[in-house]
Scaffold this active site. Structure first.
Site, PDB file in Angstrom:
ATOM      1  N   CYS A  15       0.874  -1.168   0.000  1.00 20.10           N
ATOM      2  CA  CYS A  15       0.000   0.000   0.000  1.00 20.10           C
ATOM      3  C   CYS A  15       0.910   1.217   0.000  1.00 20.10           C
ATOM      4  O   CYS A  15       2.109   1.096   0.121  1.00 20.10           O
ATOM      5  CB  CYS A  15      -0.864   0.016   1.250  1.00 20.10           C
ATOM      6  SG  CYS A  15      -1.831  -1.484   1.453  1.00 20.10           S
ATOM      7  N   ARG A  40       1.556   1.768  -6.895  1.00 23.02           N
ATOM      8  CA  ARG A  40       1.977   0.675  -6.014  1.00 23.02           C
ATOM      9  C   ARG A  40       0.825  -0.213  -5.553  1.00 23.02           C
ATOM     10  O   ARG A  40       1.016  -1.333  -5.133  1.00 23.02           O
ATOM     11  CB  ARG A  40       2.663   1.250  -4.777  1.00 23.02           C
ATOM     12  CG  ARG A  40       4.041   1.804  -5.046  1.00 23.02           C
ATOM     13  CD  ARG A  40       4.522   2.525  -3.832  1.00 23.02           C
ATOM     14  NE  ARG A  40       4.448   1.682  -2.673  1.00 23.02           N
ATOM     15  CZ  ARG A  40       5.426   0.908  -2.229  1.00 23.02           C
ATOM     16  NH1 ARG A  40       6.565   0.880  -2.887  1.00 23.02           N
ATOM     17  NH2 ARG A  40       5.279   0.178  -1.164  1.00 23.02           N
ATOM     18  N   TRP A  87      -4.019  -1.892  -1.344  1.00 27.62           N
ATOM     19  CA  TRP A  87      -4.039  -3.104  -2.170  1.00 27.62           C
ATOM     20  C   TRP A  87      -4.303  -4.211  -1.166  1.00 27.62           C
ATOM     21  O   TRP A  87      -3.449  -4.547  -0.355  1.00 27.62           O
ATOM     22  CB  TRP A  87      -2.690  -3.275  -2.863  1.00 27.62           C
ATOM     23  CG  TRP A  87      -2.641  -4.370  -3.874  1.00 27.62           C
ATOM     24  CD1 TRP A  87      -3.027  -4.312  -5.185  1.00 27.62           C
ATOM     25  CD2 TRP A  87      -2.137  -5.703  -3.677  1.00 27.62           C
ATOM     26  NE1 TRP A  87      -2.807  -5.509  -5.798  1.00 27.62           N
ATOM     27  CE2 TRP A  87      -2.268  -6.382  -4.908  1.00 27.62           C
ATOM     28  CE3 TRP A  87      -1.614  -6.391  -2.587  1.00 27.62           C
ATOM     29  CZ2 TRP A  87      -1.877  -7.708  -5.069  1.00 27.62           C
ATOM     30  CZ3 TRP A  87      -1.226  -7.715  -2.753  1.00 27.62           C
ATOM     31  CH2 TRP A  87      -1.365  -8.351  -3.985  1.00 27.62           C
ATOM     32  N   ASN A 113       0.967   0.500   6.168  1.00 24.39           N
ATOM     33  CA  ASN A 113       1.454  -0.325   5.065  1.00 24.39           C
ATOM     34  C   ASN A 113       2.194  -1.499   5.687  1.00 24.39           C
ATOM     35  O   ASN A 113       3.058  -1.310   6.541  1.00 24.39           O
ATOM     36  CB  ASN A 113       2.412   0.495   4.188  1.00 24.39           C
ATOM     37  CG  ASN A 113       3.040  -0.360   3.110  1.00 24.39           C
ATOM     38  OD1 ASN A 113       2.408  -1.284   2.603  1.00 24.39           O
ATOM     39  ND2 ASN A 113       4.284  -0.070   2.766  1.00 24.39           N
ATOM     40  N   GLY A 114       1.835  -2.712   5.284  1.00 22.22           N
ATOM     41  CA  GLY A 114       2.519  -3.880   5.827  1.00 22.22           C
ATOM     42  C   GLY A 114       1.523  -4.888   6.346  1.00 22.22           C
ATOM     43  O   GLY A 114       0.339  -4.824   6.025  1.00 22.22           O
ATOM     44  N   GLU A 478       9.874 -14.095 -20.781  1.00 21.70           N
ATOM     45  CA  GLU A 478       9.497 -12.701 -20.527  1.00 21.70           C
ATOM     46  C   GLU A 478       8.345 -12.270 -21.464  1.00 21.70           C
ATOM     47  O   GLU A 478       7.409 -11.585 -21.038  1.00 21.70           O
ATOM     48  CB  GLU A 478      10.732 -11.802 -20.710  1.00 21.70           C
ATOM     49  CG  GLU A 478      10.487 -10.310 -20.599  1.00 21.70           C
ATOM     50  CD  GLU A 478       9.885  -9.860 -19.266  1.00 21.70           C
ATOM     51  OE1 GLU A 478       9.846 -10.655 -18.320  1.00 21.70           O
ATOM     52  OE2 GLU A 478       9.420  -8.715 -19.187  1.00 21.70           O
ATOM     53  N   LYS A 482       4.691 -10.944 -20.232  1.00 17.26           N
ATOM     54  CA  LYS A 482       4.077  -9.675 -20.645  1.00 17.26           C
ATOM     55  C   LYS A 482       2.661  -9.916 -21.148  1.00 17.26           C
ATOM     56  O   LYS A 482       1.732  -9.197 -20.801  1.00 17.26           O
ATOM     57  CB  LYS A 482       4.894  -8.987 -21.764  1.00 17.26           C
ATOM     58  CG  LYS A 482       6.199  -8.399 -21.385  1.00 17.26           C
ATOM     59  CD  LYS A 482       6.128  -7.141 -20.551  1.00 17.26           C
ATOM     60  CE  LYS A 482       6.090  -7.417 -19.100  1.00 17.26           C
ATOM     61  NZ  LYS A 482       7.237  -7.689 -18.348  1.00 17.26           N
ATOM     62  N   GLU A 485       0.242 -10.933 -18.194  1.00 14.77           N
ATOM     63  CA  GLU A 485      -0.131  -9.918 -17.197  1.00 14.77           C
ATOM     64  C   GLU A 485      -0.896  -8.751 -17.811  1.00 14.77           C
ATOM     65  O   GLU A 485      -1.772  -8.188 -17.157  1.00 14.77           O
ATOM     66  CB  GLU A 485       1.057  -9.453 -16.346  1.00 14.77           C
ATOM     67  CG  GLU A 485       2.136  -8.690 -17.036  1.00 14.77           C
ATOM     68  CD  GLU A 485       3.291  -8.326 -16.108  1.00 14.77           C
ATOM     69  OE1 GLU A 485       3.124  -8.240 -14.892  1.00 14.77           O
ATOM     70  OE2 GLU A 485       4.401  -8.114 -16.639  1.00 14.77           O
ATOM     71  N   HIS A 501       9.012 -33.088 -26.183  1.00 11.52           N
ATOM     72  CA  HIS A 501       9.001 -33.829 -24.924  1.00 11.52           C
ATOM     73  C   HIS A 501       7.709 -33.606 -24.149  1.00 11.52           C
ATOM     74  O   HIS A 501       7.642 -33.922 -22.967  1.00 11.52           O
ATOM     75  CB  HIS A 501      10.225 -33.447 -24.074  1.00 11.52           C
ATOM     76  CG  HIS A 501      11.521 -33.738 -24.759  1.00 11.52           C
ATOM     77  ND1 HIS A 501      11.974 -35.016 -24.965  1.00 11.52           N
ATOM     78  CD2 HIS A 501      12.438 -32.917 -25.322  1.00 11.52           C
ATOM     79  CE1 HIS A 501      13.129 -34.968 -25.619  1.00 11.52           C
ATOM     80  NE2 HIS A 501      13.427 -33.706 -25.847  1.00 11.52           N
ATOM     81  N   LYS A 596       2.762  -2.857  -8.552  1.00 11.90           N
ATOM     82  CA  LYS A 596       4.091  -2.606  -9.113  1.00 11.90           C
ATOM     83  C   LYS A 596       5.208  -3.153  -8.216  1.00 11.90           C
ATOM     84  O   LYS A 596       6.096  -3.827  -8.695  1.00 11.90           O
ATOM     85  CB  LYS A 596       4.265  -1.100  -9.331  1.00 11.90           C
ATOM     86  CG  LYS A 596       5.571  -0.713  -9.986  1.00 11.90           C
ATOM     87  CD  LYS A 596       5.623  -1.178 -11.420  1.00 11.90           C
ATOM     88  CE  LYS A 596       6.917  -0.804 -12.106  1.00 11.90           C
ATOM     89  NZ  LYS A 596       7.110  -1.610 -13.343  1.00 11.90           N
TER      90      LYS A 596
HETATM   91  C1  AGP Z   1       6.904  -7.576 -14.496  1.00 14.61           C
HETATM   92  O1  AGP Z   1       6.188  -7.178 -15.603  1.00 14.61           O
HETATM   93  C2  AGP Z   1       6.125  -7.838 -13.304  1.00 14.61           C
HETATM   94  N1  AGP Z   1       5.227  -6.815 -12.977  1.00 14.61           N
HETATM   95  C3  AGP Z   1       6.861  -8.477 -12.154  1.00 14.61           C
HETATM   96  O2  AGP Z   1       7.165  -9.763 -12.559  1.00 14.61           O
HETATM   97  C4  AGP Z   1       8.159  -7.808 -11.644  1.00 14.61           C
HETATM   98  O3  AGP Z   1       9.154  -7.900 -12.606  1.00 14.61           O
HETATM   99  C5  AGP Z   1       8.582  -8.499 -10.357  1.00 14.61           C
HETATM  100  O4  AGP Z   1       7.581  -8.348  -9.406  1.00 14.61           O
HETATM  101  C6  AGP Z   1       9.892  -7.997  -9.818  1.00 14.61           C
HETATM  102  O5  AGP Z   1       9.854  -6.650  -9.496  1.00 14.61           O
HETATM  103  P1  AGP Z   1      11.183  -5.865  -9.193  1.00 14.61           P
HETATM  104  O6  AGP Z   1      12.008  -5.855 -10.431  1.00 14.61           O
HETATM  105  O7  AGP Z   1      10.726  -4.496  -8.778  1.00 14.61           O
HETATM  106  O8  AGP Z   1      11.879  -6.582  -8.072  1.00 14.61           O
END
Ligand code: AGP
Length: 601
Positions: A15, A40, A87, A113-114, A478, A482, A485, A501, A596
């Site tokens: 949060c 965030r 969040w 937060n936490g 990767e 993308k 997500e 396989h 994020k």
């Molecule tokens: C990437 O698109 C994601 N949102 C997620 O996997 C991210 O890369 C991961 O949480 C790591 O975050 P960081 O690089 O801030 O540690």
């Protein structure tokens, strides 16, 4: 040691919290600050202000802008206030569970937060004493604990100290009292004081107040800050005064405007033309130091989560091929369980955009006391990870607001290329190719029209597979990340050689397969895989430099030295994922259920 072990086992949440006390009206300032921090976490929002000895709170479910226009958060009166974007971790996304939470007498409001690990035990005790809880959150116990102590002792400072000491878990909180005092406490979650000409801010993120001041004090663990009258007092949980330096924070971290772009994500994809060119520049000394450390290290571990882990996989492959060094790449969520069994005296290269990812921090906190050297590559130089590291290199790619990592991935990759290039005596030749690389990135981001069309053609695919071999396999992972997500379509990265396989059983005429088929040693084998897929009727999109009839569509990667291809290959996937999100009416900047900075274990 017992305390340390305990601390690293906690789970923490995502949060944003902010407090203000000064000469300006608090509520409009807090709304602006919360908008900056919304990336965030963002399912609900609330503000509490103090005016004429009275606490007023407004809160609701939704984005800051929407809640503000529905509830007029910004008109709350007073020059003292606190705010929160939530969040959800404990309790559903409801107005009641949104922060601030207030004490029974309504004279204390708290944002947190936490995660408070011992909240249910504390809650039961408080309920037995007659406290009435109005939310399902763990956070609400803080307001009641403060009230219980303050009402009986009349000592506000003591109440904050005692409350902070009673909580276990990871937390930072800010409490606003009806007498106009604001207090913040930090334990394993960031908390930063901003000092401006007209007052003080307390925030979980410098971005929150950077529009108003660049002077910041980063509180340490177990620090408490109390703003009473016009005075600021800093003490530790044991009550002793503490002094923390004032840091000047780089202003560029405040530049988080979308400009003319529809979304941050596409802005950040486009920015790669500049960011890749700049990555690592001005940090040559650190790059040199790190390359020396890696050269002499008995063993190197690369670690990270999500996208940053994919970068770790590329780094491992490069270090082995060009640096001839032994290394491993282990995702941080798994690595934390292996730390006690790793090679002696290793160098750990922790990669993280935010520098606040709980899993990565946990690895570092466990490994450091065992003698590991910690190198980090972060985008937030003031982050917890940077501060825990022996050497930290900054990605310097500017704030990345889109939840999906884009420019941070290519920046972290480029920095690792620079380190391994240095270590291997320049065999990669990155510096000679920077301009060529930059032009290639430009060509790719300018070719978005074709990719937009492709996204439209594949928008109904239920499953998307992304294939690659060797150093391109992490890019397949990767690319699939993308897509999943941003567009919520099931996507999987598969090593092309593993197809026969097992995964080939999934392929039929309804499948959509994206194939990384660069002109390197993997070319013929991958092309053969493409034919096998074609024979099963799937639609095929090739990504490489030599178009072929086997592909229904082909995305050309501009010519660069083959070693640099992974940096370029990821860009079409970022663009496909972005346009697929638009096709699905999903907001690419804020994918559902994701935040994020994942400070949740
Ligand atoms: C990437 O698109 C994601 N949102 C997620 O996997 C991210 O890369 C991961 O949480 C790591 O975050 P960081 O690089 O801030 O540690």
């Amino acid at each position: 040691m017992a305390i340390f072990n305990y601390v690293i086992k906690i789970i923490i949440s995502v949060c944003s919290i902010i407090g203000y006390k000064g000469e300006s009206l608090a509520a409009p300032l807090l709304v602006t600050c919360l908008k900056k921090m919304e990336y965030r976490g963002y399912d609900s929002v609330g503000i509490g202000t103090i005016n004429d000895g009275k606490v007023s709170v407004r809160k609701g479910v939704g984005r800051v802008e929407d809640v503000d226009s529905n509830l007029l958060l910004r008109v709350l009166p007073g020059r003292i206030g606190i705010g929160h974007t939530r969040w959800a971790t404990h309790g559903k996304v409801t107005e009641k569970n949104a922060h601030p939470h207030t004490s029974c007498n309504g004279e204390i409001a708290v944002v947190h937060n936490g995660i408070i690990q011992n909240y249910s035990e504390l809650k039961s005790k408080l309920m037995r004493k007659g406290h009435i809880f109005r939310s399902e959150t763990d956070s609400e116990v803080i307001a009641h604990l403060l009230e219980e102590d303050y009402v009986s002792s009349g000592d506000l400072r003591g109440a904050v100290l005692n409350t902070a000491k009673k909580l276990t878990g990871a937390f930072s909180f800010i409490a606003a009292f009806s007498d106009g005092t604001i207090a913040g406490a930090r334990f394993d979650e960031p908390l930063i004081v901003g000092i401006s000409n007209d007052g003080y801010y307390i925030s979980s993120d410098v971005i929150g107040f950077l529009n108003y001041t660049d002077r910041a004090i980063f509180l340490d663990n177990r620090d408490i800050v109390i703003l009473k009258g016009s005075e600021m007092e800093m003490i530790s949980f044991d009550g002793a005064p503490v002094m923390r330096p004032v840091t000047q924070v780089a202003w560029e971290f405040g530049g988080i405007d979308k400009g003319t772009y529809a979304h941050y994500t596409i802005k950040e994809i486009n920015e790669q033309v500049e960011t890749i060119f700049k990555s690592g520049k001005g940090q040559e000394d650190k790059i040199e130091q790190v390359s020396e450390l890696l050269k002499s290290a008995p063993f190197v571990y690369f670690t990270g989560s999500g996208t940053s882990y994919h970068c770790a996989l590329v780094a491992k492959a490069l270090l082995s091929k060009y640096g001839r060094r032994k290394s491993d790449a282990i995702m941080s969520s798994e690595f934390q369980y292996l730390v006690n069994d790793i090679e002696p005296d290793p160098v750990i290269v922790a990669i993280s955009q935010s520098g606040e990812t709980a899993d990565v921090l946990e690895v570092v906190k466990k490994a450091k006391p065992l003698g590991s050297k910690i190198i980090s590559i972060v985008n937030v130089p003031t982050s917890s990870l940077a501060r825990l590291s022996d050497i930290s290199i900054s990605m310097n790619c500017g704030p990345e607001i889109g939840v999906a990592a884009t420019k941070s991935f290519t920046s972290q990759l480029t920095i690792l290329y620079a380190i391994i290039d240095r270590l291997s005596g320049g065999v990669i030749g990155l510096e000679n190719q920077r301009t060529k690389l930059q032009n290639a990135v430009k060509e790719l981001v300018e070719g978005q029209k074709l990719i937009e069309q492709i996204a439209n053609e594949i928008k109904n695919a239920k499953d998307i597979y992304v294939l690659g071999r060797s150093i391109h396999y992490p890019i397949a992972l990767e690319g699939a990340l993308k897509i999943k997500e941003l567009s919520y379509v099931h996507a999987e990265g598969i090593p092309a050689g593993e197809l026969k396989h097992g995964p080939l059983a999934l392929i039929d005429k309804n499948s959509c397969v994206l194939v990384l088929n660069p002109n390197d040693s993997t070319f013929d084998d991958v092309k053969a895989n493409a034919h096998e897929i074609k024979a099963r009727g799937a639609s095929l999109i090739g990504i490489g430099s030599s178009p072929s009839d086997v592909y229904d569509r082909f995305i050309a990667i501009p010519e660069v030295d083959e070693v640099l291809l992974p940096i370029l290959e990821v860009i079409p996937f970022q663009v496909i994922a972005y346009y697929l999100a638009l096709e699905k009416n999903a907001n690419p900047d804020y994918p559902r259920n994701l935040a994020k900075s994942v400070t949740v274990k």
